[in-house]
Design a protein around this motif. Sequence first.
Motif, PDB file in Angstrom:
ATOM      1  N   LEU A   1      20.749  33.094  45.568  1.00 37.17           N
ATOM      2  CA  LEU A   1      21.928  32.928  46.408  1.00 37.17           C
ATOM      3  C   LEU A   1      22.447  31.496  46.220  1.00 37.17           C
ATOM      4  CD1 LEU A   1      22.464  34.498  49.843  1.00 37.17           C
ATOM      5  CD2 LEU A   1      23.552  32.344  49.233  1.00 37.17           C
ATOM      6  N   ASP A   2      23.717  31.373  45.916  1.00 36.79           N
ATOM      7  CA  ASP A   2      24.302  30.076  45.580  1.00 36.79           C
ATOM      8  C   ASP A   2      24.718  29.326  46.845  1.00 36.79           C
ATOM      9  OD1 ASP A   2      25.554  27.895  44.544  1.00 36.79           O
ATOM     10  OD2 ASP A   2      26.960  29.015  43.274  1.00 36.79           O
ATOM     11  N   MET A   3      23.885  28.382  47.263  1.00 35.23           N
ATOM     12  CA  MET A   3      24.206  27.570  48.452  1.00 35.23           C
ATOM     13  C   MET A   3      24.831  26.238  48.051  1.00 35.23           C
ATOM     14  SD  MET A   3      23.584  29.125  51.303  1.00 35.23           S
ATOM     15  CE  MET A   3      23.321  27.887  52.595  1.00 35.23           C
ATOM     16  N   MET A   4      25.275  26.128  46.814  1.00 37.67           N
ATOM     17  CA  MET A   4      25.844  24.877  46.318  1.00 37.67           C
ATOM     18  C   MET A   4      27.305  25.071  45.919  1.00 37.67           C
ATOM     19  SD  MET A   4      26.131  22.024  44.531  1.00 37.67           S
ATOM     20  CE  MET A   4      25.999  22.108  42.749  1.00 37.67           C
ATOM     21  N   SER A   5      27.616  26.249  45.401  1.00 40.45           N
ATOM     22  CA  SER A   5      29.002  26.605  45.052  1.00 40.45           C
ATOM     23  C   SER A   5      29.665  25.609  44.119  1.00 40.45           C
ATOM     24  CB  SER A   5      29.873  26.722  46.308  1.00 40.45           C
ATOM     25  OG  SER A   5      29.310  27.552  47.252  1.00 40.45           O
ATOM     26  N   ALA A   6      28.920  25.109  43.135  1.00 44.27           N
ATOM     27  CA  ALA A   6      29.511  24.159  42.180  1.00 44.27           C
ATOM     28  C   ALA A   6      30.267  23.051  42.920  1.00 44.27           C
ATOM     29  CB  ALA A   6      30.416  24.869  41.164  1.00 44.27           C
ATOM     30  N   TYR A   7      29.566  22.414  43.858  1.00 44.36           N
ATOM     31  CA  TYR A   7      30.155  21.319  44.654  1.00 44.36           C
ATOM     32  C   TYR A   7      31.446  21.761  45.352  1.00 44.36           C
ATOM     33  CZ  TYR A   7      26.958  18.550  41.772  1.00 44.36           C
ATOM     34  OH  TYR A   7      25.853  18.070  41.125  1.00 44.36           O
TER      35      TYR A   7
END
Length: 408
Positions: free
Chosen positions: A50-56
Motif C-alpha cells: 500500500l503506497d503511503m508515500m504517493s511519490a511525494y
Amino acid sequence: MLPSPKLSLTSEELIALEHQWGVKNYVPLPVVLKRGEGVWVWDVAGKKYLDMMSAYSAISFGHCHPRILATLIDQAHMISLCSRAYYNDILPRFLEKLCTITGMQRAIPMNTGTEAVETAIKAARRWGYMVKKIPDNQAEIIVCSENFHGRTIGIISFSSEPNYKKGFGPFLPGFKSVPFGDAKALEAAITPNTCAVLTEPIQGEAGIIVPPKGWLKSIEQICRKNNVLLLVDEVQSGLGRTGEILACDHENVKPDGVILGKALGGGYIPVSALVGSDELMGVFTPGSHGSTFGGNPLAAAIGLKSLELLEEERLCERSAKMGQYLMSQLQQINSPIVKDIRGLGLWIGVEINTEKVSARNLCEQLLKLGILSKETHESVLRFAPPLIISQEELDWVLQRIRQVLSAS
Ligand SMILES: *Cc1c(COP(=O)(O)O)cnc(C)c1O
C-alpha cells in the motif's frame, strides 16, 4: 515472440544494474516496483504494497487512475506537443480551470515544481523593479529556514540544508532567510527593497512542519502593509493534500502567487504552474520567460482532468475526513519512540526518537509488512497516501504501523 531476457531480472539483479549504471543521488528502499493501481503497487516478484508515500504527493489520485489514463491516451492520439509558438485547443481551458479553482486571475504553465518556483521568483523580481520601483538588481526575497522549493542553483541558494548546497556554489544573492512560523522575524527582515515573501504553508521536506495557527494570515497582513508580494509554494500542500484545494484556504489567505505541481500531473507526467494576480503576472512580456514543454496539449489535458477529478471525486473532503481518522488513530498508538505526530489532511509526519531506532529502519520494517513510506531527515516518518484511500485501507495500514511502532 520470445520474451526479452531483461524482463525477467530479479529485484536484486535490477538493483545491482541500477547501481552499476545510475548515479547515487538517491538511497531507495530495497523494493523494485512494476505495477500500480489505485493505492496499491506491486513489485517485480508480485508482492503487493500500500503506497503511503504517493511519490511525494504526486500520486494524489492513486496509481494509473482510469479517467486520467483515458485522457492521456485520447490526447496522445490527437496532438501531444506543439510549443507555445502556436495556440492549442486545450491550454486555454486548463488555464481557466487553474484560475477558477484557486480564485486567481492568470496562470503560466511549466513542467516541474522547481521551474514554477523559478518562474515565481522571476515574476516577483520583475514586479519589484517594474511596479514597486526597487533600484536595479537590489530586489530581495524573504524565505523561511528549512524550506524546500527545488534543486536549481537559484533555489538551493536560499536553502538552509547543507546537503543540498555543499559543493554547488557560488550561490545567487538576493534572499534573506527567517525562521519558519515567526511572523515578527519576518516583518523585521523587510526593507524597502523587499519584493516578496516566498514560503510553503506547511514545510513538507523539512518533516511536515505545521506553523503556529494564524501565522500565514499574519504574514499576509504584513505583506499587504509593506507592499510586499506573498508567494506560496503549494507544490506539495496544494490540490487537496491538506483537506482544502490550497493549504492557504484553511486561513482564508489570498496570496499574490501560488505555485502548483506534483499532483497536477495526475500521476503521469510533470505538470506545474504559477497562478497569480493580474498585477504579478502582468510583468511577463513576450520573450521574457518560457518553456518548450510548458502548456503542451498532453500536459494541459492531464492537468485539466486532474483538477476536474479533484472536484468530482470530492477529494478535499475525503482528505480532511480520512486525514482526521488517520491522525486520531496514530495518536492512540502508545509507543515510547514516538516524539510528535503532526500534519493536516492526509499528510502526516511521525517524529521518532532516534536513540533506539532510525526512521529509515522503521520504513524498512513497514516495507516488509507491505507498506511504502519514506523517512524525512532521519527522524520523521511521512504518511501521505493517495487521497482516494478508504477507511478499510487505512485500517489495514494502521494495524501494521501499530505492530512496528509498539515492537520498537
Ligand atoms: C517537490 C517540491 C518542489 C519541487 O518540485 P519538482 O517537481 O521536484 O521540481 C518544490 N516545492 C515544494 C514545496 C515541493 O514539495
